[in-house]
Design a protein around this motif. Structure first.
Motif, PDB file in Angstrom:
ATOM      1  N   GLY A  87       6.224   7.288   2.009  1.00  0.00           N
ATOM      2  CA  GLY A  87       4.899   7.761   1.620  1.00  0.00           C
ATOM      3  C   GLY A  87       4.921   8.585   0.350  1.00  0.00           C
ATOM      4  N   LEU A  88       5.890   9.493   0.237  1.00  0.00           N
ATOM      5  CA  LEU A  88       5.940  10.361  -0.938  1.00  0.00           C
ATOM      6  C   LEU A  88       6.464   9.636  -2.173  1.00  0.00           C
ATOM      7  N   ALA A  89       7.332   8.632  -1.996  1.00  0.00           N
ATOM      8  CA  ALA A  89       7.889   7.914  -3.139  1.00  0.00           C
ATOM      9  C   ALA A  89       6.945   6.847  -3.671  1.00  0.00           C
ATOM     10  N   ARG A  90       6.186   6.220  -2.787  1.00  0.00           N
ATOM     11  CA  ARG A  90       5.368   5.090  -3.213  1.00  0.00           C
ATOM     12  C   ARG A  90       3.917   5.471  -3.518  1.00  0.00           C
ATOM     13  N   VAL A 161       9.819  -5.897  -6.125  1.00  0.00           N
ATOM     14  CA  VAL A 161       9.985  -6.734  -4.936  1.00  0.00           C
ATOM     15  C   VAL A 161       8.849  -6.485  -3.955  1.00  0.00           C
ATOM     16  N   GLU A 162       8.479  -5.222  -3.761  1.00  0.00           N
ATOM     17  CA  GLU A 162       7.370  -4.890  -2.866  1.00  0.00           C
ATOM     18  C   GLU A 162       6.057  -5.438  -3.405  1.00  0.00           C
ATOM     19  N   ARG A 163       5.883  -5.356  -4.726  1.00  0.00           N
ATOM     20  CA  ARG A 163       4.658  -5.879  -5.332  1.00  0.00           C
ATOM     21  C   ARG A 163       4.574  -7.404  -5.155  1.00  0.00           C
ATOM     22  N   ALA A 164       5.728  -8.078  -5.281  1.00  0.00           N
ATOM     23  CA  ALA A 164       5.746  -9.525  -5.080  1.00  0.00           C
ATOM     24  C   ALA A 164       5.397  -9.887  -3.636  1.00  0.00           C
ATOM     25  N   ALA A 165       5.872  -9.088  -2.693  1.00  0.00           N
ATOM     26  CA  ALA A 165       5.549  -9.343  -1.285  1.00  0.00           C
ATOM     27  C   ALA A 165       4.056  -9.179  -1.030  1.00  0.00           C
ATOM     28  N   ARG A 166       3.455  -8.186  -1.662  1.00  0.00           N
ATOM     29  CA  ARG A 166       2.004  -8.011  -1.505  1.00  0.00           C
ATOM     30  C   ARG A 166       1.246  -9.183  -2.136  1.00  0.00           C
ATOM     31  N   ASP A 167       1.713  -9.683  -3.276  1.00  0.00           N
ATOM     32  CA  ASP A 167       1.067 -10.828  -3.911  1.00  0.00           C
ATOM     33  C   ASP A 167       1.132 -12.070  -3.032  1.00  0.00           C
ATOM     34  N   LEU A 168       2.159 -12.141  -2.179  1.00  0.00           N
ATOM     35  CA  LEU A 168       2.298 -13.279  -1.272  1.00  0.00           C
ATOM     36  C   LEU A 168       1.538 -13.087   0.029  1.00  0.00           C
ATOM     37  N   GLY A 169       0.811 -11.985   0.150  1.00  0.00           N
ATOM     38  CA  GLY A 169      -0.061 -11.789   1.308  1.00  0.00           C
ATOM     39  C   GLY A 169       0.410 -10.781   2.324  1.00  0.00           C
ATOM     40  N   ALA A 170       1.504 -10.094   2.087  1.00  0.00           N
ATOM     41  CA  ALA A 170       1.988  -9.114   3.061  1.00  0.00           C
ATOM     42  C   ALA A 170       1.154  -7.844   2.970  1.00  0.00           C
ATOM     43  N   ASN A 171       0.871  -7.254   4.140  1.00  0.00           N
ATOM     44  CA  ASN A 171       0.158  -5.979   4.138  1.00  0.00           C
ATOM     45  C   ASN A 171       1.162  -4.837   3.992  1.00  0.00           C
ATOM     46  N   ASP A 172       0.658  -3.600   3.957  1.00  0.00           N
ATOM     47  CA  ASP A 172       1.533  -2.445   3.708  1.00  0.00           C
ATOM     48  C   ASP A 172       2.591  -2.282   4.786  1.00  0.00           C
ATOM     49  N   PHE A 173       2.214  -2.504   6.039  1.00  0.00           N
ATOM     50  CA  PHE A 173       3.188  -2.365   7.120  1.00  0.00           C
ATOM     51  C   PHE A 173       4.281  -3.420   7.006  1.00  0.00           C
ATOM     52  N   GLN A 174       3.902  -4.669   6.712  1.00  0.00           N
ATOM     53  CA  GLN A 174       4.887  -5.731   6.567  1.00  0.00           C
ATOM     54  C   GLN A 174       5.824  -5.471   5.385  1.00  0.00           C
ATOM     55  N   VAL A 175       5.282  -4.961   4.286  1.00  0.00           N
ATOM     56  CA  VAL A 175       6.121  -4.629   3.136  1.00  0.00           C
ATOM     57  C   VAL A 175       7.127  -3.546   3.513  1.00  0.00           C
ATOM     58  N   MET A 176       6.650  -2.532   4.209  1.00  0.00           N
ATOM     59  CA  MET A 176       7.525  -1.421   4.577  1.00  0.00           C
ATOM     60  C   MET A 176       8.596  -1.864   5.571  1.00  0.00           C
ATOM     61  N   ALA A 177       8.212  -2.647   6.572  1.00  0.00           N
ATOM     62  CA  ALA A 177       9.139  -3.015   7.636  1.00  0.00           C
ATOM     63  C   ALA A 177      10.041  -4.187   7.272  1.00  0.00           C
ATOM     64  N   LEU A 178       9.522  -5.159   6.526  1.00  0.00           N
ATOM     65  CA  LEU A 178      10.266  -6.396   6.275  1.00  0.00           C
ATOM     66  C   LEU A 178      10.890  -6.465   4.886  1.00  0.00           C
ATOM     67  N   VAL A 179      10.466  -5.602   3.972  1.00  0.00           N
ATOM     68  CA  VAL A 179      11.006  -5.639   2.616  1.00  0.00           C
ATOM     69  C   VAL A 179      11.753  -4.349   2.282  1.00  0.00           C
ATOM     70  N   THR A 180      11.052  -3.210   2.384  1.00  0.00           N
ATOM     71  CA  THR A 180      11.667  -1.942   1.980  1.00  0.00           C
ATOM     72  C   THR A 180      12.805  -1.537   2.908  1.00  0.00           C
ATOM     73  N   ALA A 181      12.558  -1.599   4.221  1.00  0.00           N
ATOM     74  CA  ALA A 181      13.590  -1.170   5.173  1.00  0.00           C
ATOM     75  C   ALA A 181      14.879  -1.990   5.051  1.00  0.00           C
ATOM     76  N   PRO A 182      14.815  -3.336   4.965  1.00  0.00           N
ATOM     77  CA  PRO A 182      16.075  -4.077   4.776  1.00  0.00           C
ATOM     78  C   PRO A 182      16.793  -3.730   3.475  1.00  0.00           C
ATOM     79  N   MET A 183      16.044  -3.494   2.391  1.00  0.00           N
ATOM     80  CA  MET A 183      16.701  -3.120   1.143  1.00  0.00           C
ATOM     81  C   MET A 183      17.387  -1.762   1.255  1.00  0.00           C
TER      82      MET A 183
END
Length: 265
Positions: A87-90, A161-183
Protein backbone atom coordinates in the motif's frame (compact mmCIF):
# COMPACT_ATOMS: atom_id res chain seq x y z
CA UNK A 1 54.91 -20.23 1.10
CA UNK A 2 51.74 -18.21 1.74
CA UNK A 3 52.06 -14.47 1.96
CA UNK A 4 51.70 -12.86 5.43
CA UNK A 5 48.46 -11.17 4.39
CA UNK A 6 46.96 -14.51 3.31
CA UNK A 7 48.00 -16.19 6.56
CA UNK A 8 46.63 -13.29 8.58
CA UNK A 9 43.32 -13.46 6.67
CA UNK A 10 43.09 -17.20 7.30
CA UNK A 11 43.85 -16.69 11.00
CA UNK A 12 41.22 -13.96 11.22
CA UNK A 13 38.62 -16.16 9.48
CA UNK A 14 39.41 -19.09 11.79
CA UNK A 15 39.10 -16.87 14.87
CA UNK A 16 35.85 -15.37 13.58
CA UNK A 17 34.18 -18.70 12.83
CA UNK A 18 35.55 -20.20 16.02
CA UNK A 19 34.04 -17.35 18.04
CA UNK A 20 30.67 -17.89 16.34
CA UNK A 21 30.48 -21.69 16.29
CA UNK A 22 32.52 -22.84 19.28
CA UNK A 23 29.58 -22.38 21.72
CA UNK A 24 27.37 -24.44 19.37
CA UNK A 25 30.00 -27.18 19.13
CA UNK A 26 30.30 -27.30 22.92
CA UNK A 27 26.51 -27.38 23.26
CA UNK A 28 26.13 -30.29 20.85
CA UNK A 29 29.12 -32.18 22.27
CA UNK A 30 27.90 -32.09 25.86
CA UNK A 31 24.37 -33.03 24.83
CA UNK A 32 25.91 -36.52 24.45
CA UNK A 33 27.43 -36.36 27.94
CA UNK A 34 26.93 -39.60 29.81
CA UNK A 35 27.25 -37.96 33.23
CA UNK A 36 24.85 -35.80 35.17
CA UNK A 37 26.58 -32.48 34.57
CA UNK A 38 27.49 -30.96 31.17
CA UNK A 39 31.07 -30.11 32.16
CA UNK A 40 34.51 -31.57 31.33
CA UNK A 41 35.74 -34.21 31.24
CA UNK A 42 33.50 -35.58 28.49
CA UNK A 43 31.88 -38.88 29.44
CA UNK A 44 30.07 -40.52 26.58
CA UNK A 45 28.72 -40.60 24.01
CA UNK A 46 25.22 -41.26 25.28
CA UNK A 47 21.70 -40.58 23.98
CA UNK A 48 20.07 -40.70 27.40
CA UNK A 49 19.39 -36.94 27.54
CA UNK A 50 17.68 -36.95 24.15
CA UNK A 51 15.49 -39.75 25.42
CA UNK A 52 14.68 -37.75 28.53
CA UNK A 53 13.79 -34.71 26.41
CA UNK A 54 11.18 -36.63 24.42
CA UNK A 55 9.93 -38.31 27.60
CA UNK A 56 9.48 -34.95 29.36
CA UNK A 57 5.91 -33.78 28.78
CA UNK A 58 6.65 -30.17 29.74
CA UNK A 59 9.56 -29.87 27.32
CA UNK A 60 7.77 -31.47 24.39
CA UNK A 61 4.70 -29.32 25.05
CA UNK A 62 6.86 -26.18 25.21
CA UNK A 63 8.61 -27.23 21.99
CA UNK A 64 5.26 -27.62 20.24
CA UNK A 65 4.00 -24.31 21.67
CA UNK A 66 7.09 -22.51 20.35
CA UNK A 67 6.63 -24.08 16.92
CA UNK A 68 2.96 -23.10 16.69
CA UNK A 69 3.53 -19.54 17.96
CA UNK A 70 6.53 -19.02 15.67
CA UNK A 71 4.80 -20.26 12.52
CA UNK A 72 1.44 -18.55 13.08
CA UNK A 73 2.80 -15.21 14.33
CA UNK A 74 5.38 -15.09 11.53
CA UNK A 75 2.72 -15.78 8.90
CA UNK A 76 0.51 -13.01 10.29
CA UNK A 77 3.46 -10.59 10.55
CA UNK A 78 4.48 -11.35 6.94
CA UNK A 79 0.93 -10.88 5.66
CA UNK A 80 0.44 -7.56 7.45
CA UNK A 81 3.94 -6.41 6.51
CA UNK A 82 3.34 -7.26 2.84
CA UNK A 83 -0.01 -5.44 2.76
CA UNK A 84 1.47 -2.36 4.43
CA UNK A 85 4.52 -2.36 2.15
CA UNK A 86 2.38 -2.80 -0.97
CA UNK A 87 0.00 0.00 0.00
CA UNK A 88 2.71 2.49 0.92
CA UNK A 89 4.98 1.63 -2.04
CA UNK A 90 2.35 1.56 -4.77
CA UNK A 91 -0.29 4.10 -3.73
CA UNK A 92 1.84 6.56 -1.68
CA UNK A 93 -0.99 8.06 0.40
CA UNK A 94 -0.60 11.38 2.17
CA UNK A 95 1.63 11.01 5.20
CA UNK A 96 3.24 7.81 3.88
CA UNK A 97 6.65 8.89 5.18
CA UNK A 98 5.29 9.25 8.70
CA UNK A 99 3.50 5.91 8.36
CA UNK A 100 6.75 4.19 7.34
CA UNK A 101 8.56 5.76 10.28
CA UNK A 102 5.85 4.63 12.69
CA UNK A 103 5.92 1.09 11.29
CA UNK A 104 9.68 0.72 11.60
CA UNK A 105 10.06 2.56 14.92
CA UNK A 106 9.49 -0.58 17.08
CA UNK A 107 12.78 -1.96 15.66
CA UNK A 108 14.58 0.49 17.94
CA UNK A 109 12.52 -0.31 21.04
CA UNK A 110 13.62 -2.88 23.61
CA UNK A 111 11.60 -6.10 23.73
CA UNK A 112 11.28 -5.53 27.47
CA UNK A 113 9.45 -2.24 26.85
CA UNK A 114 7.23 -3.86 24.21
CA UNK A 115 6.43 -6.75 26.53
CA UNK A 116 5.62 -4.51 29.50
CA UNK A 117 3.45 -2.27 27.32
CA UNK A 118 1.52 -5.25 25.98
CA UNK A 119 1.14 -6.72 29.46
CA UNK A 120 -0.34 -3.47 30.79
CA UNK A 121 -2.60 -3.13 27.74
CA UNK A 122 -3.92 -6.69 28.05
CA UNK A 123 -4.55 -6.21 31.76
CA UNK A 124 -6.47 -3.00 31.07
CA UNK A 125 -8.84 -4.69 28.57
CA UNK A 126 -9.16 -7.86 30.62
CA UNK A 127 -7.34 -10.29 28.34
CA UNK A 128 -5.67 -13.08 30.28
CA UNK A 129 -2.15 -14.23 29.48
CA UNK A 130 -1.89 -17.19 27.13
CA UNK A 131 -0.20 -18.39 23.96
CA UNK A 132 -2.53 -16.06 22.06
CA UNK A 133 -1.12 -13.00 23.82
CA UNK A 134 2.42 -14.32 23.23
CA UNK A 135 1.60 -14.68 19.53
CA UNK A 136 0.24 -11.12 19.40
CA UNK A 137 3.43 -9.90 21.07
CA UNK A 138 5.56 -11.69 18.49
CA UNK A 139 3.51 -10.18 15.66
CA UNK A 140 4.17 -6.73 17.15
CA UNK A 141 7.86 -7.62 17.40
CA UNK A 142 8.27 -9.03 13.87
CA UNK A 143 5.88 -6.87 11.84
CA UNK A 144 8.34 -3.94 11.52
CA UNK A 145 11.06 -6.33 10.32
CA UNK A 146 8.77 -7.90 7.70
CA UNK A 147 7.62 -4.48 6.53
CA UNK A 148 11.19 -3.17 6.20
CA UNK A 149 12.36 -6.19 4.20
CA UNK A 150 9.37 -6.25 1.84
CA UNK A 151 9.20 -2.48 1.33
CA UNK A 152 12.86 -2.50 0.30
CA UNK A 153 12.10 -5.24 -2.27
CA UNK A 154 9.31 -3.30 -4.00
CA UNK A 155 11.29 -1.57 -6.72
CA UNK A 156 10.09 0.37 -9.72
CA UNK A 157 11.05 -2.47 -12.08
CA UNK A 158 7.97 -4.39 -10.90
CA UNK A 159 5.56 -1.57 -11.71
CA UNK A 160 5.59 -2.27 -15.46
CA UNK A 161 4.73 -5.93 -14.88
CA UNK A 162 1.85 -4.94 -12.59
CA UNK A 163 0.67 -2.37 -15.11
CA UNK A 164 0.72 -5.02 -17.85
CA UNK A 165 -1.37 -7.33 -15.68
CA UNK A 166 -3.94 -4.59 -15.17
CA UNK A 167 -4.05 -3.96 -18.94
CA UNK A 168 -4.87 -7.65 -19.38
CA UNK A 169 -7.87 -7.32 -17.07
CA UNK A 170 -6.54 -8.19 -13.62
CA UNK A 171 -7.99 -6.29 -10.69
CA UNK A 172 -5.92 -4.90 -7.80
CA UNK A 173 -6.29 -8.01 -5.66
CA UNK A 174 -5.26 -10.31 -8.52
CA UNK A 175 -2.24 -8.12 -9.29
CA UNK A 176 -1.17 -8.16 -5.66
CA UNK A 177 -1.73 -11.88 -5.11
CA UNK A 178 -0.76 -13.35 -8.49
CA UNK A 179 1.90 -10.92 -9.74
CA UNK A 180 3.51 -8.93 -6.93
CA UNK A 181 3.62 -11.68 -4.30
CA UNK A 182 5.31 -14.26 -6.59
CA UNK A 183 7.90 -11.69 -7.67
CA UNK A 184 8.63 -10.98 -4.00
CA UNK A 185 8.73 -14.67 -3.01
CA UNK A 186 12.43 -14.65 -1.94
CA UNK A 187 11.88 -11.53 0.18
CA UNK A 188 8.69 -12.96 1.70
CA UNK A 189 10.47 -16.22 2.50
CA UNK A 190 13.40 -14.36 4.06
CA UNK A 191 11.06 -12.22 6.18
CA UNK A 192 9.07 -15.27 7.25
CA UNK A 193 12.06 -17.38 8.28
CA UNK A 194 13.73 -14.48 10.08
CA UNK A 195 10.49 -13.91 11.97
CA UNK A 196 10.31 -17.61 12.83
CA UNK A 197 13.88 -17.46 14.15
CA UNK A 198 13.25 -14.37 16.28
CA UNK A 199 9.95 -15.73 17.59
CA UNK A 200 11.51 -19.10 18.39
CA UNK A 201 14.33 -17.53 20.41
CA UNK A 202 12.38 -14.71 22.04
CA UNK A 203 12.18 -14.90 25.85
CA UNK A 204 11.09 -11.61 27.46
CA UNK A 205 7.74 -11.17 25.71
CA UNK A 206 6.98 -14.90 26.05
CA UNK A 207 7.84 -14.78 29.75
CA UNK A 208 5.72 -11.69 30.45
CA UNK A 209 2.68 -12.69 28.39
CA UNK A 210 2.42 -16.43 29.11
CA UNK A 211 0.99 -18.13 32.15
CA UNK A 212 0.47 -21.90 32.14
CA UNK A 213 1.27 -22.76 28.50
CA UNK A 214 4.83 -21.58 27.94
CA UNK A 215 7.26 -21.55 25.04
CA UNK A 216 10.57 -23.39 24.89
CA UNK A 217 12.84 -20.49 26.03
CA UNK A 218 10.68 -19.99 29.13
CA UNK A 219 10.76 -23.72 29.92
CA UNK A 220 14.55 -23.84 29.44
CA UNK A 221 14.87 -20.87 31.80
CA UNK A 222 12.85 -22.80 34.39
CA UNK A 223 15.20 -25.78 34.00
CA UNK A 224 18.31 -23.62 34.35
CA UNK A 225 17.08 -22.19 37.64
CA UNK A 226 18.02 -25.52 39.25
CA UNK A 227 21.51 -25.56 37.69
CA UNK A 228 23.22 -26.95 34.60
CA UNK A 229 21.48 -29.90 32.98
CA UNK A 230 22.52 -31.91 29.89
CA UNK A 231 18.84 -32.04 28.99
CA UNK A 232 18.96 -28.35 28.05
CA UNK A 233 21.95 -29.10 25.80
CA UNK A 234 19.95 -31.82 24.07
CA UNK A 235 17.04 -29.44 23.50
CA UNK A 236 19.40 -26.81 22.14
CA UNK A 237 20.95 -29.34 19.76
CA UNK A 238 17.53 -30.33 18.45
CA UNK A 239 16.65 -26.69 17.88
CA UNK A 240 19.99 -26.09 16.14
CA UNK A 241 19.41 -29.07 13.85
CA UNK A 242 15.96 -27.75 12.99
CA UNK A 243 17.43 -24.34 12.18
CA UNK A 244 20.02 -25.91 9.86
CA UNK A 245 17.30 -27.85 8.04
CA UNK A 246 15.24 -24.67 7.60
CA UNK A 247 18.21 -22.71 6.25
CA UNK A 248 19.09 -25.47 3.77
CA UNK A 249 15.47 -25.76 2.65
CA UNK A 250 15.26 -22.01 2.16
CA UNK A 251 18.50 -22.00 0.14
CA UNK A 252 17.51 -24.95 -2.06
CA UNK A 253 13.82 -24.22 -2.58
CA UNK A 254 13.68 -20.41 -2.74
CA UNK A 255 16.94 -18.56 -3.31
CA UNK A 256 18.43 -20.93 -5.88
CA UNK A 257 15.21 -20.98 -7.89
CA UNK A 258 15.08 -17.18 -7.75
CA UNK A 259 18.70 -16.94 -8.89
CA UNK A 260 18.01 -19.36 -11.73
CA UNK A 261 15.01 -17.33 -12.90
CA UNK A 262 17.00 -14.09 -12.81
CA UNK A 263 19.83 -15.70 -14.81
CA UNK A 264 17.53 -16.66 -17.68
CA UNK A 265 17.78 -14.40 -20.74
Amino acid sequence: MPRPSTALSALYAAALYGFIYLPVVVLVLFSFQGGRFPIPPFNGPSLQWYGQVFADGKLTSALLNSLVVALVSSAVACLLGFLAAYGLARFRPRGSGLARAMLTAPLTVSTLIIGLGLLISFNMIGVSRSLLTVGIGHVVLNLPLCFAILYAQMGEHQVNVERAARDLGANDFQVMALVTAPMLAPGIAAAFFLSVTFSWDEFLIAFLLSRFDVTLPVEIWSLLRSGLNPKTNAVGSIVFLGSIVLVLALELLVFRKAAARSARP
